[in-house]
Structure formats: C-alpha cells, structure tokens
Write a protein that holds these residues in place. Structure first.
Motif, PDB file in Angstrom:
ATOM      1  N   GLN A  56       1.754 -15.086 -15.287  1.00  0.00           N
ATOM      2  CA  GLN A  56       3.179 -14.810 -15.408  1.00  0.00           C
ATOM      3  C   GLN A  56       3.487 -13.509 -14.677  1.00  0.00           C
ATOM      4  O   GLN A  56       2.618 -12.657 -14.517  1.00  0.00           O
ATOM      5  CB  GLN A  56       3.634 -14.731 -16.860  1.00  0.00           C
ATOM      6  N   VAL A  57       4.704 -13.416 -14.204  1.00  0.00           N
ATOM      7  CA  VAL A  57       5.199 -12.159 -13.662  1.00  0.00           C
ATOM      8  C   VAL A  57       6.321 -11.743 -14.588  1.00  0.00           C
ATOM      9  O   VAL A  57       7.222 -12.523 -14.893  1.00  0.00           O
ATOM     10  CB  VAL A  57       5.726 -12.297 -12.211  1.00  0.00           C
ATOM     11  N   PHE A  58       6.202 -10.510 -15.079  1.00  0.00           N
ATOM     12  CA  PHE A  58       7.255 -10.011 -15.954  1.00  0.00           C
ATOM     13  C   PHE A  58       7.799  -8.712 -15.404  1.00  0.00           C
ATOM     14  O   PHE A  58       7.203  -8.075 -14.538  1.00  0.00           O
ATOM     15  CB  PHE A  58       6.776  -9.887 -17.398  1.00  0.00           C
ATOM     16  N   LEU A  59       8.961  -8.354 -15.908  1.00  0.00           N
ATOM     17  CA  LEU A  59       9.691  -7.202 -15.420  1.00  0.00           C
ATOM     18  C   LEU A  59       9.891  -6.223 -16.563  1.00  0.00           C
ATOM     19  O   LEU A  59      10.317  -6.616 -17.653  1.00  0.00           O
ATOM     20  CB  LEU A  59      11.053  -7.670 -14.884  1.00  0.00           C
ATOM     21  N   ARG A  60       9.559  -4.973 -16.319  1.00  0.00           N
ATOM     22  CA  ARG A  60       9.857  -3.889 -17.249  1.00  0.00           C
ATOM     23  C   ARG A  60      11.104  -3.212 -16.701  1.00  0.00           C
ATOM     24  O   ARG A  60      11.159  -2.809 -15.544  1.00  0.00           O
ATOM     25  CB  ARG A  60       8.683  -2.906 -17.308  1.00  0.00           C
ATOM     26  N   TYR A  61      12.139  -3.082 -17.539  1.00  0.00           N
ATOM     27  CA  TYR A  61      13.464  -2.645 -17.124  1.00  0.00           C
ATOM     28  C   TYR A  61      13.898  -1.512 -18.035  1.00  0.00           C
ATOM     29  O   TYR A  61      14.050  -1.710 -19.235  1.00  0.00           O
ATOM     30  CB  TYR A  61      14.381  -3.868 -17.245  1.00  0.00           C
ATOM     31  N   ASP A  62      14.048  -0.297 -17.495  1.00  0.00           N
ATOM     32  CA  ASP A  62      14.450   0.874 -18.275  1.00  0.00           C
ATOM     33  C   ASP A  62      15.706   1.470 -17.662  1.00  0.00           C
ATOM     34  O   ASP A  62      15.806   1.614 -16.439  1.00  0.00           O
ATOM     35  CB  ASP A  62      13.344   1.940 -18.263  1.00  0.00           C
ATOM     36  N   VAL A  63      16.651   1.832 -18.516  1.00  0.00           N
ATOM     37  CA  VAL A  63      17.901   2.455 -18.082  1.00  0.00           C
ATOM     38  C   VAL A  63      18.153   3.647 -18.997  1.00  0.00           C
ATOM     39  O   VAL A  63      18.015   3.542 -20.215  1.00  0.00           O
ATOM     40  CB  VAL A  63      19.088   1.463 -18.179  1.00  0.00           C
ATOM     41  N   ASP A  64      18.520   4.795 -18.396  1.00  0.00           N
ATOM     42  CA  ASP A  64      18.829   5.966 -19.220  1.00  0.00           C
ATOM     43  C   ASP A  64      19.833   6.877 -18.523  1.00  0.00           C
ATOM     44  O   ASP A  64      20.041   6.786 -17.322  1.00  0.00           O
ATOM     45  CB  ASP A  64      17.557   6.734 -19.578  1.00  0.00           C
ATOM     46  N   ARG A  65      20.465   7.738 -19.327  1.00  0.00           N
ATOM     47  CA  ARG A  65      21.442   8.698 -18.808  1.00  0.00           C
ATOM     48  C   ARG A  65      20.723   9.893 -18.233  1.00  0.00           C
ATOM     49  O   ARG A  65      19.722  10.346 -18.762  1.00  0.00           O
ATOM     50  CB  ARG A  65      22.354   9.171 -19.933  1.00  0.00           C
ATOM     51  N   LYS A  66      21.276  10.423 -17.134  1.00  0.00           N
ATOM     52  CA  LYS A  66      20.693  11.597 -16.491  1.00  0.00           C
ATOM     53  C   LYS A  66      21.808  12.578 -16.152  1.00  0.00           C
ATOM     54  O   LYS A  66      22.875  12.176 -15.707  1.00  0.00           O
ATOM     55  CB  LYS A  66      19.984  11.214 -15.191  1.00  0.00           C
ATOM     56  N   VAL A  67      21.530  13.849 -16.369  1.00  0.00           N
ATOM     57  CA  VAL A  67      22.423  14.908 -15.902  1.00  0.00           C
ATOM     58  C   VAL A  67      21.632  15.657 -14.837  1.00  0.00           C
ATOM     59  O   VAL A  67      20.601  16.262 -15.135  1.00  0.00           O
ATOM     60  CB  VAL A  67      22.832  15.855 -17.056  1.00  0.00           C
ATOM     61  N   PRO A  68      22.057  15.557 -13.571  1.00  0.00           N
ATOM     62  CA  PRO A  68      21.314  16.227 -12.500  1.00  0.00           C
ATOM     63  C   PRO A  68      21.158  17.723 -12.778  1.00  0.00           C
ATOM     64  O   PRO A  68      22.046  18.341 -13.360  1.00  0.00           O
ATOM     65  CB  PRO A  68      22.165  15.980 -11.256  1.00  0.00           C
ATOM     66  N   ASP A  69      20.034  18.297 -12.388  1.00  0.00           N
ATOM     67  CA  ASP A  69      19.783  19.730 -12.579  1.00  0.00           C
ATOM     68  C   ASP A  69      20.916  20.548 -11.973  1.00  0.00           C
ATOM     69  O   ASP A  69      21.365  20.292 -10.858  1.00  0.00           O
ATOM     70  CB  ASP A  69      18.459  20.138 -11.925  1.00  0.00           C
ATOM     71  N   GLY A  70      21.384  21.549 -12.719  1.00  0.00           N
ATOM     72  CA  GLY A  70      22.423  22.439 -12.222  1.00  0.00           C
ATOM     73  C   GLY A  70      23.824  21.852 -12.288  1.00  0.00           C
ATOM     74  O   GLY A  70      24.771  22.489 -11.870  1.00  0.00           O
TER      75      GLY A  70
END
Length: 178
Positions: A56-70
């Motif tokens: 099988q081929v599976f997909l790991r999918y992660d999404v998160d909020r980011k505040v760029p440095d500075g």
C-alpha cells in the motif's frame, strides 16, 4: 502436487505504520491512497503454501499555523507537509488454513510536498486545518502523483525486496491457478 485447502481470507489492510512528527500543533491525517494484494504459490520440497504480498502507499498529511519569524501575529500562515510511504507485508497461509503476516515495513517515497500560504487578513475566518484550500490542493496533487506510479513502485519493490528474499529461502514462486 496438492496446494492444500484454499487460503484463509487475508486480514484487512493494516493501518499505516509511520512515526508521528515530533511537534504537530495543527491537524494530522494518515490515509491509504492505493493498495494491492498479490497472490503467490510457494513450492519447496514438493510442499506448497499460499502467500500474499500486500502493498500500500499511504499519505501522512500535517497542517499547522505558522507565524514567520519577526512578523506580527496578524501575518499568520498555514503550513502543510505531505509525505508518501510505501508499505509492504507478506502473509502466508499454512496447510491448515491459518494465516499470519510479517510486520509491515514502510519506506518514505520521494513523492511529497511542503509549503505554506497566507491564512488571510482574518485568521479566525480561514481555519488552518486539513481543509485549508492550498493544502488541500497540494494533497490532491500528491495523491494524483502517487496513484500514477503506484503499480510501478509495487512491481519494483516486489522485484528488489520480496522476490530475492523468497528465492534465497529456496522456494519456487508461481502465480495461483485461477
């Protein structure tokens, strides 16, 4: 030469086994994209047993909020990371009809994508989750790429990893008769 009783029904495809990212603050999902079971008959010293190579081929999918440095808190981005994995296990049916499978082995594929996009002027109105539009579009692209070459990957994995292991044990490999 008797092949014994028909093989037991194989267990359902196992849940993907992949380490979780160390720091995920958003949403995550693991999904099977494509799977294949390949039936084989193994023969050695006039004895036969049924085997099943499960890919099988599976997909790991992660999404998160980011505040760029500075940047200030109003400059919020939604980031995503998509990784595809090939997983294999081999199942055997004994002459008694019992079935057992090896532990799944997973290998990360080069197919994947990482990115980030502005969440918009009002982050409260645009949620940073698995349905964030740019991340969802990236997921769809990766899924299409995985599906396009999955059969070739399964065949290559069989030729490079499974078949040599079986042949080294001294068995002859055949496709089951329909």
């Amino acid at each position: 030469m008797q092949a014994g009783p028909p093989p037991a029904s194989p267990p359902p495809i196992a849940s993907p086994q992949v380490p979780a990212p160390s720091t995920v603050k958003g949403a995550s999902a693991t999904m099977t994209v494509v799977a294949r079971d390949q039936s084989l008959v193994l023969t050695k010293a006039r004895r036969s047993e049924s085997a099943l190579v499960r890919h099988q081929v599976f997909l790991r999918y992660d999404v998160d909020r980011k505040v760029p440095d500075g940047a200030d808190q109003r400059t919020v981005q939604c980031g995503w990371r998509l990784r595809a994995y090939l997983q294999r296990s081999i199942c055997f049916s004994s002459m008694t009809g019992l079935l057992s499978c090896t532990d799944p082995v997973s290998e990360e594929l080069p197919t994947g994508e990482t990115g980030a996009a502005d969440q918009g002027q009002d982050p409260a109105l645009s949620t940073c989750d698995l349905n964030f539009a740019p991340a969802r579009e990236a997921r769809d692209r990766v899924i299409a790429a995985v599906r396009a070459d999955a059969q070739a990957r399964f065949d290559e994995d069989y030729a490079l990893n499974v078949k040599p292991q079986m042949l080294a044990s001294g068995v002859k490999i055949a496709k089951p008769k329909s």
